[in-house]
Scaffold this motif. Sequence first.
Motif, PDB file in Angstrom:
ATOM      1  N   LEU A  97       0.829  -1.198   0.000  1.00 19.95           N
ATOM      2  CA  LEU A  97       0.000   0.000   0.000  1.00 19.95           C
ATOM      3  C   LEU A  97       0.868   1.253   0.000  1.00 19.95           C
ATOM      4  O   LEU A  97       0.568   2.225  -0.699  1.00 19.95           O
ATOM      5  N   CYS A  98       1.947   1.237   0.771  1.00 19.83           N
ATOM      6  CA  CYS A  98       2.857   2.390   0.809  1.00 19.83           C
ATOM      7  C   CYS A  98       3.458   2.648  -0.574  1.00 19.83           C
ATOM      8  O   CYS A  98       3.555   3.804  -1.018  1.00 19.83           O
ATOM      9  N   LEU A  99       3.846   1.585  -1.261  1.00 20.52           N
ATOM     10  CA  LEU A  99       4.423   1.726  -2.600  1.00 20.52           C
ATOM     11  C   LEU A  99       3.396   2.242  -3.601  1.00 20.52           C
ATOM     12  O   LEU A  99       3.693   3.101  -4.441  1.00 20.52           O
ATOM     13  N   MET A 100       2.180   1.726  -3.505  1.00 25.00           N
ATOM     14  CA  MET A 100       1.137   2.184  -4.427  1.00 25.00           C
ATOM     15  C   MET A 100       0.723   3.615  -4.113  1.00 25.00           C
ATOM     16  O   MET A 100       0.377   4.387  -5.018  1.00 25.00           O
ATOM     17  N   THR A 101       0.782   3.986  -2.837  1.00 31.91           N
ATOM     18  CA  THR A 101       0.505   5.365  -2.442  1.00 31.91           C
ATOM     19  C   THR A 101       1.567   6.293  -3.015  1.00 31.91           C
ATOM     20  O   THR A 101       1.252   7.382  -3.518  1.00 31.91           O
ATOM     21  N   LEU A 102       2.820   5.862  -2.956  1.00 32.56           N
ATOM     22  CA  LEU A 102       3.914   6.654  -3.519  1.00 32.56           C
ATOM     23  C   LEU A 102       3.697   6.877  -5.013  1.00 32.56           C
ATOM     24  O   LEU A 102       3.849   8.004  -5.509  1.00 32.56           O
ATOM     25  N   MET A 103       3.302   5.822  -5.725  1.00 30.60           N
ATOM     26  CA  MET A 103       3.032   5.957  -7.155  1.00 30.60           C
ATOM     27  C   MET A 103       1.881   6.916  -7.412  1.00 30.60           C
ATOM     28  O   MET A 103       1.936   7.745  -8.335  1.00 30.60           O
ATOM     29  N   GLU A 104       0.832   6.817  -6.606  1.00 29.38           N
ATOM     30  CA  GLU A 104      -0.334   7.688  -6.779  1.00 29.38           C
ATOM     31  C   GLU A 104       0.018   9.142  -6.495  1.00 29.38           C
ATOM     32  O   GLU A 104      -0.424  10.055  -7.212  1.00 29.38           O
ATOM     33  N   VAL A 105       0.832   9.367  -5.465  1.00 31.64           N
ATOM     34  CA  VAL A 105       1.252  10.737  -5.128  1.00 31.64           C
ATOM     35  C   VAL A 105       2.046  11.341  -6.283  1.00 31.64           C
ATOM     36  O   VAL A 105       1.818  12.495  -6.682  1.00 31.64           O
ATOM     37  N   ILE A 106       2.962  10.557  -6.833  1.00 34.41           N
ATOM     38  CA  ILE A 106       3.774  11.039  -7.957  1.00 34.41           C
ATOM     39  C   ILE A 106       2.884  11.303  -9.166  1.00 34.41           C
ATOM     40  O   ILE A 106       3.037  12.308  -9.865  1.00 34.41           O
ATOM     41  N   PHE A 107       1.952  10.410  -9.410  1.00 32.91           N
ATOM     42  CA  PHE A 107       1.053  10.543 -10.553  1.00 32.91           C
ATOM     43  C   PHE A 107       0.235  11.823 -10.473  1.00 32.91           C
ATOM     44  O   PHE A 107       0.006  12.505 -11.478  1.00 32.91           O
ATOM     45  N   LYS A 108      -0.222  12.179  -9.273  1.00 32.30           N
ATOM     46  CA  LYS A 108      -1.086  13.344  -9.109  1.00 32.30           C
ATOM     47  C   LYS A 108      -0.330  14.659  -9.250  1.00 32.30           C
ATOM     48  O   LYS A 108      -0.930  15.693  -9.544  1.00 32.30           O
ATOM     49  N   ARG A 109       0.970  14.628  -9.022  1.00 33.79           N
ATOM     50  CA  ARG A 109       1.750  15.861  -9.054  1.00 33.79           C
ATOM     51  C   ARG A 109       2.042  16.277 -10.490  1.00 33.79           C
ATOM     52  O   ARG A 109       2.080  15.455 -11.395  1.00 33.79           O
ATOM     53  N   SER A 110       2.267  17.548 -10.696  1.00 34.26           N
ATOM     54  CA  SER A 110       2.652  18.038 -12.020  1.00 34.26           C
ATOM     55  C   SER A 110       4.053  17.536 -12.341  1.00 34.26           C
ATOM     56  O   SER A 110       4.789  17.079 -11.454  1.00 34.26           O
ATOM     57  N   LYS A 111       4.435  17.640 -13.597  1.00 36.54           N
ATOM     58  CA  LYS A 111       5.745  17.155 -14.016  1.00 36.54           C
ATOM     59  C   LYS A 111       6.859  17.867 -13.251  1.00 36.54           C
ATOM     60  O   LYS A 111       7.846  17.252 -12.859  1.00 36.54           O
ATOM     61  N   GLU A 112       6.676  19.140 -13.041  1.00 36.87           N
ATOM     62  CA  GLU A 112       7.703  19.907 -12.335  1.00 36.87           C
ATOM     63  C   GLU A 112       7.787  19.494 -10.865  1.00 36.87           C
ATOM     64  O   GLU A 112       8.868  19.306 -10.307  1.00 36.87           O
ATOM     65  N   ALA A 113       6.609  19.313 -10.230  1.00 34.32           N
ATOM     66  CA  ALA A 113       6.575  18.987  -8.804  1.00 34.32           C
ATOM     67  C   ALA A 113       7.061  17.571  -8.528  1.00 34.32           C
ATOM     68  O   ALA A 113       7.704  17.314  -7.505  1.00 34.32           O
ATOM     69  N   ARG A 114       6.754  16.644  -9.438  1.00 35.69           N
ATOM     70  CA  ARG A 114       7.152  15.257  -9.184  1.00 35.69           C
ATOM     71  C   ARG A 114       8.651  15.056  -9.364  1.00 35.69           C
ATOM     72  O   ARG A 114       9.208  14.064  -8.915  1.00 35.69           O
ATOM     73  N   GLY A 115       9.294  15.991 -10.048  1.00 30.51           N
ATOM     74  CA  GLY A 115      10.726  15.842 -10.305  1.00 30.51           C
ATOM     75  C   GLY A 115      11.566  15.958  -9.053  1.00 30.51           C
ATOM     76  O   GLY A 115      12.717  15.534  -9.016  1.00 30.51           O
ATOM     77  N   ARG A 116      11.002  16.570  -8.020  1.00 29.17           N
ATOM     78  CA  ARG A 116      11.778  16.773  -6.783  1.00 29.17           C
ATOM     79  C   ARG A 116      10.838  16.614  -5.587  1.00 29.17           C
ATOM     80  O   ARG A 116       9.980  17.456  -5.342  1.00 29.17           O
ATOM     81  N   MET A 117      11.010  15.497  -4.847  1.00 28.34           N
ATOM     82  CA  MET A 117      10.180  15.230  -3.671  1.00 28.34           C
ATOM     83  C   MET A 117      11.070  15.041  -2.449  1.00 28.34           C
ATOM     84  O   MET A 117      12.021  14.245  -2.481  1.00 28.34           O
ATOM     85  N   THR A 118      10.765  15.747  -1.404  1.00 30.52           N
ATOM     86  CA  THR A 118      11.577  15.629  -0.191  1.00 30.52           C
ATOM     87  C   THR A 118      11.190  14.371   0.574  1.00 30.52           C
ATOM     88  O   THR A 118      10.079  13.847   0.430  1.00 30.52           O
ATOM     89  N   PHE A 119      12.113  13.896   1.385  1.00 32.03           N
ATOM     90  CA  PHE A 119      11.835  12.747   2.238  1.00 32.03           C
ATOM     91  C   PHE A 119      10.633  13.033   3.147  1.00 32.03           C
ATOM     92  O   PHE A 119       9.811  12.147   3.419  1.00 32.03           O
TER      93      PHE A 119
END
Length: 388
Positions: A280-302
């Motif tokens: 679920l954590c991995l799929m959540t990570l994918m969903e979070v990245i998917f929802k973000r714009s191209k610019e925002a997904r390029g850099r995600m903080t821990f």
Amino acid sequence: MQVDRDVSGWLAAQRTSAPAELKEYYAKFEDLYDRKLWHQLTLTIEKFTSLLAAAPYLLPLYENFVVDFEKRINGISLVQFLTKAARQIKDPKAALAFLSAQADKLKSSSTGKEAYVLATMEAAHYKQVTGDLDGCKKSIDECEKLLDELPATEPVISAAFYRVSADYYKAKMAYQQYYHNALLFLSSVNIDDLGVQEKQERAYELAMSALLGESLYNFGELLIHPVLDSLKGTIFEWLRNLLFQFNLGDMEGFEKTSRSGDFLKQPLLANSLPFLRQKLCLMTLMEVIFKRSKEARGRMTFFEISRETRVALDEVEHLVMKAFSLGLIRGKIDEVDSVVLVSWVQPRVLEKSQIKTINDRLDDWVAKVHEQVSSLEQNESIKTLLVQ
């Protein structure tokens, strides 16, 4: 040429003793056989076979009539008839022997590879039923090679291949292989032809396999398939909801479901809770990245990843490395700045809410483009006025 005396006598006897709704068919059989109208005879046998009342009469029909001219029948139609006849044999081993003998005859005939594949796969079903999983797998491997050599196959052939393959992988508890073969089976048949119970059983097995499959992180194809709706209003509707919770990264929904009695009554799920949480954590990570714009997904903080996936801050790097190793995302980790640079996320089959996300993103993009165009037009107007 008149009908052979033994065949004619047998048909006459059946016409006398058969139920009223079947009597006319035996008269048609004799007439068409006498006139050597093999195609019309085949179609009439197919109609006869589709009748519920005809089931107990199929095996005798083959042994006393069809066997006399089986080489003149379309190979696939013949195997479909033989498969239904075999279902009337109570002993699975006897049914296996019956269909295996038919497959051997077809292998050396001129009816083509497809009929042989169909007969072999239907026989492989009984190998699986009788516990001969190795024999079943050999048949699957043999038929897969034969199908690869064909430019195209009829849906009935593909359906038999994927159905038996799915049953084999179910018996082996190979969740990912079952999942893919079961979906391919459903794509080869008209789902409306399946009974309510079969739809529900397949939806249940597919849902369990999706959750337990170690490399399955995209349920989109199943979520949009009508077979999953067969669980609505049943005692397993919660399982359908659980799939959507995983697909959307719904942590709260999952925690609530995982504490319910329905979930805990499923030992395979209850005993796999740590794995399911990580999935679920991995799929959540994918969903979070998917929802973000191209610019925002390029850099995600821990910190952002920890907040969204509810993974401890010191475990974020391990989670991201797991996502890299599974091929779910690509990029690199900047350990100094505690940042993940994402360059790619695994393509997904989207369900309705995710399609809406894309639509909203496109609307935002269109609005920005319109704004830029308006700004450029305004600047051009100002320049023109200054020049004048």
